[in-house]
Design an enzyme around this catalytic site. Sequence first.
Site, mmCIF file in Angstrom:
data_model
loop_
_atom_site.group_PDB
_atom_site.id
_atom_site.type_symbol
_atom_site.label_atom_id
_atom_site.label_comp_id
_atom_site.label_asym_id
_atom_site.label_seq_id
_atom_site.Cartn_x
_atom_site.Cartn_y
_atom_site.Cartn_z
ATOM 1 N N TYR A 334 24.569 -18.902 12.558
ATOM 2 C CA TYR A 334 25.028 -20.230 12.990
ATOM 3 C C TYR A 334 25.382 -20.164 14.480
ATOM 4 O O TYR A 334 26.216 -19.372 14.896
ATOM 5 C CB TYR A 334 26.249 -20.622 12.153
ATOM 6 C CG TYR A 334 26.671 -22.078 12.171
ATOM 7 C CD1 TYR A 334 26.344 -22.946 13.194
ATOM 8 C CD2 TYR A 334 27.443 -22.584 11.126
ATOM 9 C CE1 TYR A 334 26.750 -24.274 13.193
ATOM 10 C CE2 TYR A 334 27.858 -23.919 11.106
ATOM 11 C CZ TYR A 334 27.514 -24.750 12.145
ATOM 12 O OH TYR A 334 27.923 -26.065 12.134
ATOM 13 N N CYS A 335 24.729 -21.007 15.295
ATOM 14 C CA CYS A 335 25.037 -21.140 16.717
ATOM 15 C C CYS A 335 24.863 -19.798 17.441
ATOM 16 O O CYS A 335 23.808 -19.186 17.366
ATOM 17 C CB CYS A 335 26.440 -21.717 16.894
ATOM 18 S SG CYS A 335 26.809 -22.257 18.578
ATOM 19 N N ILE A 336 25.898 -19.297 18.138
ATOM 20 C CA ILE A 336 25.768 -18.046 18.878
ATOM 21 C C ILE A 336 25.435 -16.887 17.940
ATOM 22 O O ILE A 336 24.749 -15.935 18.321
ATOM 23 C CB ILE A 336 27.055 -17.742 19.678
ATOM 24 C CG1 ILE A 336 26.862 -16.514 20.568
ATOM 25 C CG2 ILE A 336 28.246 -17.552 18.753
ATOM 26 C CD1 ILE A 336 28.058 -16.215 21.458
#
Length: 601
Positions: A334-336
Amino acid sequence: MTTDHKERHGNEGQELSELNENLARIEALSARLAEIMAHRKPVRPSLQGPGQEFYMKAASTLWADYMADPAKMIEQQAAFWGKTLEHAVEAQSALLSGEFKAPEDHSPKDRRFSNPLWETHPYFNYLKQQYMISSDAMEEALNGVSGLEEDDRKRMEFFTHQIIDMMSPTNFLGTNPDAMERAIETNGQSLVNGLQNLVADLEANDGELLVKLVDESAFEVGGNIATTPGHVVFRNRMIELIQYTPTTEKVHARPLIIFPPWINKFYIMDLKEQNSLIKWIVDQGYTLFVVSWVNPGADYADVGLEEYVEEGYMAAINEAKEITGQKKVNVVGYCIAGTTLSLTLALMKKRGDSSINSATFFTTLTDFSDQGEVGVFLDDDFVDGIEEEVTAAGYLDSFFMSRTFSYLRPNDLIYGPAINSYMLGKTPPAFDLLYWNGDSTNLPAKMTVQYLRGLCVGNEFADGGFELFGETLSLSDVETPICAIACETDHIAAWKSSYLGMRQMSGKDKTFILSESGHIAGIVNPPSKKKYGHYTNEDWPAAAKDWQSGATYHEGSWWGRWDQWLAKKSGKKVDARMPGDSGRALLAPAPGTYVVAKPKP
């Protein structure tokens, strides 16, 4: 003297007494406020705004543009003063009519000005209309500037709008009718409460202002949020690995591991039972592991992406394989954490490690050629300041990340909450999503610089190769079957940029889903709510806009569609696995200890 008169006189006396008491309390709180500001922890100027080079470049470009075409400046100024004068005449004519009313108002609707007095009261209406005229003049002047490079134009637009939003008359006590009405109704109590809220928020951040968005006393991690049953089955200095308790008799043989972003905490996916993605996944019959990252302090200064990959991703993958007896696992980033998952997949390809059967990416950027709205903070002036800060402190304090993301939506995340808390004296709402948003984490110094310099600014993973563990890693090294979910109005990971990166991965089994809404609401979108829909397209044209134009819209959440995709990657059904039945010690009940631990200073 009549009874009514006595009661009225008594009430007036009581109100006057309350007002005097509140004025005294305001004076005491003001002294406390002055004390806080006098001992405020200094913050580097480079972290407070763009560098002087940016201002000089903007000013010189604007001046050169006007010198090349002086008529343009004259026309803009004449238009502004003409509208201002016309407005003043209209306001004066309305008053001279003998009625206490505002002139006709054709300004656009704006929820900041919802109080009827903005429309009917001459004073407040004049302020509102003049603010709108001034705002339009600033935008028109900026739009008329020629010769600006696209990145510079984006930055100028962003910081111009920061000034426009900041100067709204709603943001000042003397020009906010809601605040003035409430102060009168409460005999000044609202101002006392507001000043108390302001002092508390400043004290919490060493004199720097970060508006509290939520009533923190309303939530307890593991008490009324993050309550899906499970246990920590592994722990090292980087992660706690949580295995969740099954709710079905049979589960897919191949386990699933979720790697959440370490900028915030994993329980965004487990706020409450009704919208918990974690619980929903367990209910679909998966053996689910979720990583909970440590919240680092100065003692993690030398921790880089290498440690996140080796002691985070690889450690979790190996533990899940051993616990379940499986040779392969499915993973989510998720994301980074999705960005770093893609680095991990490229590294595993180099090492000949085939432990990952499939990878899912939530709102993930891997190609940073278009940095989206966050890009205004990724020029050298800000990045240099961040590098200086982390070099001195050993970590990037969560305060800076929280403030940065707040300025992407200042009216919703700064000025609106500040008005409610400081001017109206209200207690912040009990909203679980905002509680999570404020429960952010620090970032280690080395990792912060690697991520910003190498990935965000240098875009090395997509362009030329990113060096890690002595290997040169590229997006094209990722051959794992993938499913990527991006969000249509995401202001952190722009969906078109996400699409561009996923398209460069070289595997043949690739699925891209575009969810409606933003970075959080587009992901935490349970089917039961029947709220946001999603788009699919099996083709992968070069341009994201072409993908969207050829996509099919589907009502409702993407969760069920992803489940169908994931189930095919997860093997046959086996008896459900309980945490600890592999012989592993249960170290702590979910949500674990790292999620609530405070970092060492």
